[in-house]
Design a protein around this motif. Sequence first.
Motif, PDB file in Angstrom:
ATOM      1  N   HIS A   1       0.774  -4.068   7.434  1.00  0.00           N
ATOM      2  CA  HIS A   1       1.827  -3.566   8.304  1.00  0.00           C
ATOM      3  C   HIS A   1       1.985  -2.056   8.156  1.00  0.00           C
ATOM      4  CE1 HIS A   1       3.471  -7.567   9.543  1.00  0.00           C
ATOM      5  NE2 HIS A   1       2.800  -7.928   8.452  1.00  0.00           N
ATOM      6  N   ARG A   2       2.645  -1.478   9.133  1.00  0.00           N
ATOM      7  CA  ARG A   2       2.789  -0.033   9.183  1.00  0.00           C
ATOM      8  C   ARG A   2       3.554   0.499   7.971  1.00  0.00           C
ATOM      9  NH1 ARG A   2       0.019   3.710  11.988  1.00  0.00           N
ATOM     10  NH2 ARG A   2       0.375   2.703  14.002  1.00  0.00           N
ATOM     11  N   ASP A   3       4.498  -0.270   7.440  1.00  0.00           N
ATOM     12  CA  ASP A   3       5.272   0.205   6.287  1.00  0.00           C
ATOM     13  C   ASP A   3       4.543  -0.015   4.965  1.00  0.00           C
ATOM     14  OD1 ASP A   3       5.428  -2.513   6.085  1.00  0.00           O
ATOM     15  OD2 ASP A   3       7.610  -2.646   6.208  1.00  0.00           O
ATOM     16  N   GLY A   4       3.293  -0.465   4.998  1.00  0.00           N
ATOM     17  CA  GLY A   4       2.486  -0.613   3.793  1.00  0.00           C
ATOM     18  C   GLY A   4       2.437  -2.010   3.234  1.00  0.00           C
TER      19      GLY A   4
ATOM     20  N   LEU B   1       7.978   8.403  -8.333  1.00  0.00           N
ATOM     21  CA  LEU B   1       9.389   8.218  -7.976  1.00  0.00           C
ATOM     22  C   LEU B   1       9.579   8.328  -6.473  1.00  0.00           C
ATOM     23  CD1 LEU B   1      12.342   7.867  -8.784  1.00  0.00           C
ATOM     24  CD2 LEU B   1      12.467  10.347  -9.146  1.00  0.00           C
ATOM     25  N   ALA B   2       8.859   9.249  -5.843  1.00  0.00           N
ATOM     26  CA  ALA B   2       8.936   9.369  -4.380  1.00  0.00           C
ATOM     27  C   ALA B   2       8.407   8.101  -3.710  1.00  0.00           C
ATOM     28  CB  ALA B   2       8.141  10.588  -3.917  1.00  0.00           C
ATOM     29  N   TYR B   3       7.318   7.542  -4.235  1.00  0.00           N
ATOM     30  CA  TYR B   3       6.798   6.283  -3.699  1.00  0.00           C
ATOM     31  C   TYR B   3       7.820   5.156  -3.860  1.00  0.00           C
ATOM     32  CZ  TYR B   3       1.996   7.914  -2.993  1.00  0.00           C
ATOM     33  OH  TYR B   3       0.887   8.554  -2.528  1.00  0.00           O
ATOM     34  N   CYS B   4       8.468   5.114  -5.021  1.00  0.00           N
ATOM     35  CA  CYS B   4       9.440   4.062  -5.273  1.00  0.00           C
ATOM     36  C   CYS B   4      10.616   4.162  -4.313  1.00  0.00           C
ATOM     37  CB  CYS B   4       9.926   4.141  -6.723  1.00  0.00           C
ATOM     38  SG  CYS B   4      10.937   2.749  -7.241  1.00  0.00           S
ATOM     39  N   SER B   5      11.094   5.363  -4.070  1.00  0.00           N
ATOM     40  CA  SER B   5      12.188   5.549  -3.114  1.00  0.00           C
ATOM     41  C   SER B   5      11.762   5.124  -1.719  1.00  0.00           C
ATOM     42  CB  SER B   5      12.635   7.010  -3.114  1.00  0.00           C
ATOM     43  OG  SER B   5      13.087   7.413  -4.399  1.00  0.00           O
ATOM     44  N   SER B   6      10.540   5.453  -1.346  1.00  0.00           N
ATOM     45  CA  SER B   6      10.028   5.051  -0.034  1.00  0.00           C
ATOM     46  C   SER B   6       9.948   3.546   0.084  1.00  0.00           C
ATOM     47  CB  SER B   6       8.650   5.686   0.194  1.00  0.00           C
ATOM     48  OG  SER B   6       8.075   5.231   1.402  1.00  0.00           O
TER      49      SER B   6
ATOM     50  N   GLN C   1      -2.964  10.066  -5.216  1.00  0.00           N
ATOM     51  CA  GLN C   1      -2.559  11.446  -5.405  1.00  0.00           C
ATOM     52  C   GLN C   1      -1.730  11.657  -6.664  1.00  0.00           C
ATOM     53  OE1 GLN C   1      -1.125  13.397  -1.712  1.00  0.00           O
ATOM     54  NE2 GLN C   1      -1.488  11.429  -0.712  1.00  0.00           N
ATOM     55  N   HIS C   2      -0.912  10.689  -7.035  1.00  0.00           N
ATOM     56  CA  HIS C   2       0.019  10.896  -8.139  1.00  0.00           C
ATOM     57  C   HIS C   2      -0.335  10.083  -9.373  1.00  0.00           C
ATOM     58  CE1 HIS C   2       2.412  13.205  -5.385  1.00  0.00           C
ATOM     59  NE2 HIS C   2       2.588  12.172  -4.590  1.00  0.00           N
ATOM     60  N   HIS C   3      -1.520   9.540  -9.417  1.00  0.00           N
ATOM     61  CA  HIS C   3      -1.978   8.816 -10.596  1.00  0.00           C
ATOM     62  C   HIS C   3      -3.488   8.711 -10.521  1.00  0.00           C
ATOM     63  CE1 HIS C   3      -2.704   5.119  -8.211  1.00  0.00           C
ATOM     64  NE2 HIS C   3      -1.651   5.512  -7.545  1.00  0.00           N
ATOM     65  N   GLU C   4      -4.088   8.340 -11.642  1.00  0.00           N
ATOM     66  CA  GLU C   4      -5.533   8.203 -11.667  1.00  0.00           C
ATOM     67  C   GLU C   4      -5.961   7.031 -10.785  1.00  0.00           C
ATOM     68  OE1 GLU C   4      -7.619  10.203 -12.982  1.00  0.00           O
ATOM     69  OE2 GLU C   4      -6.127  11.478 -13.944  1.00  0.00           O
ATOM     70  N   PRO C   5      -7.100   7.155 -10.091  1.00  0.00           N
ATOM     71  CA  PRO C   5      -7.545   6.046  -9.236  1.00  0.00           C
ATOM     72  C   PRO C   5      -7.747   4.738  -9.982  1.00  0.00           C
ATOM     73  CG  PRO C   5      -8.789   8.045  -8.768  1.00  0.00           C
ATOM     74  CD  PRO C   5      -7.980   8.320 -10.005  1.00  0.00           C
ATOM     75  N   TYR C   6      -8.036   4.824 -11.291  1.00  0.00           N
ATOM     76  CA  TYR C   6      -8.308   3.610 -12.057  1.00  0.00           C
ATOM     77  C   TYR C   6      -7.033   2.963 -12.604  1.00  0.00           C
ATOM     78  CZ  TYR C   6     -13.103   5.218 -11.831  1.00  0.00           C
ATOM     79  OH  TYR C   6     -14.323   5.637 -11.382  1.00  0.00           O
ATOM     80  N   SER C   7      -5.865   3.543 -12.290  1.00  0.00           N
ATOM     81  CA  SER C   7      -4.603   2.960 -12.755  1.00  0.00           C
ATOM     82  C   SER C   7      -4.192   1.821 -11.834  1.00  0.00           C
ATOM     83  CB  SER C   7      -3.509   4.035 -12.812  1.00  0.00           C
ATOM     84  OG  SER C   7      -3.879   5.069 -13.678  1.00  0.00           O
TER      85      SER C   7
ATOM     86  N   ILE D   1       0.871  -1.178   0.000  1.00  0.00           N
ATOM     87  CA  ILE D   1       0.000   0.000   0.000  1.00  0.00           C
ATOM     88  C   ILE D   1       0.906   1.225   0.000  1.00  0.00           C
ATOM     89  CG2 ILE D   1      -1.891   1.195   1.136  1.00  0.00           C
ATOM     90  CD1 ILE D   1      -2.577  -1.634   0.236  1.00  0.00           C
ATOM     91  N   PRO D   2       0.879   2.068  -1.018  1.00  0.00           N
ATOM     92  CA  PRO D   2       1.830   3.182  -1.106  1.00  0.00           C
ATOM     93  C   PRO D   2       1.767   4.108   0.103  1.00  0.00           C
ATOM     94  CG  PRO D   2       0.709   2.891  -3.198  1.00  0.00           C
ATOM     95  CD  PRO D   2       0.011   1.994  -2.213  1.00  0.00           C
ATOM     96  N   THR D   3       2.916   4.407   0.656  1.00  0.00           N
ATOM     97  CA  THR D   3       3.054   5.379   1.738  1.00  0.00           C
ATOM     98  C   THR D   3       4.387   6.076   1.544  1.00  0.00           C
ATOM     99  OG1 THR D   3       3.379   5.655   4.118  1.00  0.00           O
ATOM    100  CG2 THR D   3       3.842   3.467   3.212  1.00  0.00           C
ATOM    101  N   VAL D   4       4.353   7.365   1.298  1.00  0.00           N
ATOM    102  CA  VAL D   4       5.576   8.074   0.929  1.00  0.00           C
ATOM    103  C   VAL D   4       6.482   8.308   2.127  1.00  0.00           C
ATOM    104  CG1 VAL D   4       4.718  10.427   1.275  1.00  0.00           C
ATOM    105  CG2 VAL D   4       6.393   9.969  -0.536  1.00  0.00           C
ATOM    106  N   ASN D   5       5.938   8.328   3.347  1.00  0.00           N
ATOM    107  CA  ASN D   5       6.781   8.533   4.520  1.00  0.00           C
ATOM    108  C   ASN D   5       7.159   7.226   5.205  1.00  0.00           C
ATOM    109  OD1 ASN D   5       4.372   7.802   5.665  1.00  0.00           O
ATOM    110  ND2 ASN D   5       4.188   9.572   7.024  1.00  0.00           N
ATOM    111  N   GLY D   6       6.736   6.103   4.618  1.00  0.00           N
ATOM    112  CA  GLY D   6       7.115   4.810   5.151  1.00  0.00           C
ATOM    113  C   GLY D   6       6.381   4.405   6.417  1.00  0.00           C
ATOM    114  N   ARG D   7       5.350   5.153   6.757  1.00  0.00           N
ATOM    115  CA  ARG D   7       4.589   4.832   7.963  1.00  0.00           C
ATOM    116  C   ARG D   7       3.121   5.099   7.674  1.00  0.00           C
ATOM    117  NH1 ARG D   7       5.459   3.721  13.244  1.00  0.00           N
ATOM    118  NH2 ARG D   7       3.879   4.408  14.740  1.00  0.00           N
ATOM    119  N   LEU D   8       2.414   4.054   7.369  1.00  0.00           N
ATOM    120  CA  LEU D   8       1.016   4.158   6.957  1.00  0.00           C
ATOM    121  C   LEU D   8       0.147   4.610   8.126  1.00  0.00           C
ATOM    122  CD1 LEU D   8      -0.502   3.547   4.276  1.00  0.00           C
ATOM    123  CD2 LEU D   8      -1.143   1.366   5.280  1.00  0.00           C
ATOM    124  N   SER D   9      -0.793   5.482   7.840  1.00  0.00           N
ATOM    125  CA  SER D   9      -1.707   5.968   8.872  1.00  0.00           C
ATOM    126  C   SER D   9      -2.913   5.036   8.958  1.00  0.00           C
ATOM    127  CB  SER D   9      -2.166   7.393   8.553  1.00  0.00           C
ATOM    128  OG  SER D   9      -3.156   7.816   9.463  1.00  0.00           O
TER     129      SER D   9
END
Length: 467
Positions: A174-177, A279-284, A226-232, A28-36
């Motif tokens: 898990h918390r990291d997604g 790219l930010a998601y990938c780095s995370s 946020q960074h792509h269409e929901p249907y992608s 599950i994408p999380t850019v800060n590495g800690r899913l809410s």
Amino acid sequence: MKLVADFPTNPSTESSAEKANYPYVGWIPTVNGRLSFRHIGDTRHPSESICANLDLTGGRIIVAYQRRPLSDILFPRLIHRVRNISGDFWFALTARSNASPLLADRVCGTIWIYKTKEDWRQKADSHVRTSIREISAQRFSYSVDREALANLAYDRACSTMAATADIAIEFELHRDGEAVLATPSFREAALEEASVKFAKDAGHDLQKWVADQGYFFLRDMAHMHQHHEPYSDTILILQDRDAADTQWRKNIIYSLHYAIIRFKRDADIRATWRAMGILAYCSSFALCCQRRLGTRFVGFPEFNEIALGNSLQAKANEILVAEQSFANEQSRRFAHASTVRTIAIAVTAIVIAVLAILIQPRISDTEKGAFPKLFAASTFAADNFLSFVGLSFIVLAVTWVTTHGDWVTKTPSGRSILEASYVRRWPSAVGLILSATIIGISGCVLFWPVVRDIVETATEFLALLSH
């Protein structure tokens, strides 16, 4: 195969991620590495969900459900209305975190699937809605029984769906997604047998397909697109777990970078910004993998992400400059066209006004000897008034069309002419001149009486003014 009694009613909060019955894994994408976990259930894609998410001393409890259209037929509204066929499924979720909100590192629960609207409405809707209201009512309650009442409502929701849902999928988030999903279990053996047979005949893996839909539902519940269409949905899909716990991670990294390059090739500025977000998601995700694997984080694909980020930023700036230059050019052309049109309208208005004045000059027949030119001009204007008005409107129309800057790029013929002029300039110029000459000559031949009248009228008017 699991029957009703085997459906979990209150999933354990102990980790079971290494068990063999969790064959699927996703992120599950999380850019800060800690899913809410607090926002799980708060979604409006593909439809608004109804949810209760309450933090308690012993852990967070979540109950949510949502209608999800899974039909992929053409013209779904028409087909569903005429044939009374619906592709809507009802998905529900019950989950509990393994500790208090500050200490919890995972959420364990079950995804429940109802195959029809009737099943959901008749068997579970009212009971689950009541449980959600009761849980939400405890959010601001100061009662000493607050946690007991909330847990009781949660248990009732789990029991209701365990007894009525068509399919159940256990999961751990898990918390990291990272999310692991179990093999889907059917409540009715007949439904499972018929569904598996139908899918097998069509060449599909039903269990994987159902697990994929469960993952998409969980992802939409916990992630805001946020960074792509929901249907992608194909950017991130559910993966098969491997013994080394590494190949599925590599697949996700490859998929994310594929999406980045695909968006990067698009000339739209929004696609470039989306590529930067992915790219930010990938780095995370890579950092999450490093923390998970430790020394086993070897053999992973290496990308020059800093250079890629700089390239995306440079492209975004380039597109912005190009769009700004295009906007400035459009503004200049619009101002020029507006000026020319205003002048044409003003000249036409003056001509018509002069003609109107000349039709009835303020002189009598006895005074025409004293003002012969004015009287002749008045007579000429009255005789040719309609011709002058028509000619004025023709001039206005030609001016309006020739000052419209987008007619070339918005029509197929205009684009063809433009492309030809770019590729072969001199032959195109000669061809256009010859075409215009032929059209002009043809027009004069076909409408010679009209042309002759216009020429004669203009000649008489010029001769009148010269005397």
